[in-house]
Scaffold this motif. Sequence first.
Motif, mmCIF file in Angstrom:
data_model
loop_
_atom_site.group_PDB
_atom_site.id
_atom_site.type_symbol
_atom_site.label_atom_id
_atom_site.label_comp_id
_atom_site.label_asym_id
_atom_site.label_seq_id
_atom_site.Cartn_x
_atom_site.Cartn_y
_atom_site.Cartn_z
ATOM 1 N N GLU A 183 -40.476 -30.876 56.642
ATOM 2 C CA GLU A 183 -40.768 -32.006 55.772
ATOM 3 C C GLU A 183 -40.249 -33.321 56.360
ATOM 4 O O GLU A 183 -40.819 -34.389 56.121
ATOM 5 N N ARG A 185 -40.296 -34.126 59.475
ATOM 6 C CA ARG A 185 -41.091 -34.528 60.626
ATOM 7 C C ARG A 185 -42.407 -35.159 60.181
ATOM 8 O O ARG A 185 -42.943 -34.815 59.123
ATOM 9 N N PRO A 186 -42.964 -36.051 60.971
ATOM 10 C CA PRO A 186 -44.236 -36.691 60.605
ATOM 11 C C PRO A 186 -45.363 -35.672 60.472
ATOM 12 O O PRO A 186 -45.352 -34.601 61.081
ATOM 13 N N ARG A 187 -46.335 -36.021 59.676
ATOM 14 C CA ARG A 187 -47.489 -35.138 59.470
ATOM 15 C C ARG A 187 -48.165 -34.807 60.799
ATOM 16 O O ARG A 187 -48.622 -33.672 61.011
ATOM 17 N N LYS A 188 -48.219 -35.763 61.698
ATOM 18 C CA LYS A 188 -48.848 -35.549 63.001
ATOM 19 C C LYS A 188 -48.148 -34.436 63.770
ATOM 20 O O LYS A 188 -48.803 -33.607 64.431
ATOM 21 N N ARG A 190 -46.323 -31.911 62.452
ATOM 22 C CA ARG A 190 -46.563 -30.627 61.781
ATOM 23 C C ARG A 190 -47.951 -30.084 62.120
ATOM 24 O O ARG A 190 -48.111 -28.887 62.383
ATOM 25 N N LYS A 191 -48.930 -30.970 62.142
ATOM 26 C CA LYS A 191 -50.284 -30.549 62.500
ATOM 27 C C LYS A 191 -50.351 -30.059 63.943
ATOM 28 O O LYS A 191 -50.961 -29.014 64.230
ATOM 29 N N ARG A 194 -48.821 -26.568 64.373
ATOM 30 C CA ARG A 194 -49.745 -25.503 63.941
ATOM 31 C C ARG A 194 -50.815 -25.261 65.002
ATOM 32 O O ARG A 194 -51.167 -24.110 65.305
#
Length: 377
Positions: A183, A185-188, A190-191, A194
């Motif tokens: 949470e 870390r930036p969304r970028k 995390r994406k 994955r």
Amino acid sequence: MAQIDLDRPMRWAANAAGRYVAEVTCDTELFLQRAAALGPAAAITPFQSADWLSAWLKLLGPSAAAEPLLITVRDSFRGEIAMLLPLVVRRVCGVALVEFADLSVSDYNVPLLGPAAPSTSGGAAAALEAVLSAMPEVDVVRLCNLPLTAGGKVNPLALMASSPSASVRNVTTLPRSWDDYLESRPRKFRKALRQHHRALDALGGVRVRMITSPVDDAARLFGKLDEFQRARIAALGKRYVLDRPAYARFYREVFSRGRAMLSVMESGDSVVAVAYSLLHRQCCTTVRLAHAGAEWNRGSPGIVLASEIIRWLIDSGVEQFDLGAGGYDYKKQLGCEAQPLLVLEKALTLKGRMALSAWSTYSGGRSLVQSLTAKTS
């Protein structure tokens, strides 16, 4: 290399103000006994721990003709130890150079701190004066990669530093859970993480091991770490030294003492990535990290392995993760904050002044001394 004359096994010198007194010795056993007597809290980074230093002084220093110059600084009134400095003397281009016991394996250099350790600029200056007064005849003192603070304590030598290092420290405080880390870390990021996992799954999938004690395949894993790092360094046009016999024995010795961890990513019988980390108090410092190239690059195995180390550390209750020195962008992506490292330089002779002037202009500001060895993490 001609030996530096210490006159006697030990010698003392007090600074002009008399606040501190310094003792110089080449007796490694005496020095390590004093370090042990101070307790583990004296070593505020893993590179000053007794196991690290004893392995360095036994295996690595002699391989480079580095003579021990081990200094004890005491409060001259109370007699308590202020600092222990694990220094050495080497001949570089005919110059007698004093530096930390490092040779490109110690990411951070800090004295071992005793109960009388100075924490102000005035106290640090007085302690340094005593140190310089006690030294034998040398040309240059060059102490690199000095963090301002570590383990919540001030590095007295950093208060006297004369210039910034070309490198930085990369460290982050770990949250209580893996979900909290993601949470943060930036969304970028995390994406991307994955996507990296999906790419690795498409290549056959991987598994990760965290190894903190000797295993039967340790030699093979160390060999793979050297192989991966050598290939990366060669691609950068630099010289790689960490697979030389003395360095190889050194890293294995520290691991055998239970002070290091090997993190391994494997796919079937193939090793995809390896990391070497130091476990010290409530901090894990990853000092070597490398991976196979070619098709594996699609899955960014280095970032995935580093993230798995973070997950394991959080689950193990470790409070801090340090990705070592170096300005690589992936360290910032993983949440590490760049903290400055400093350099303390003192020319003690005319030859020393000329050497510092020449070294400071070598390779666009990167000193000749720093260029003698190279590693990547």
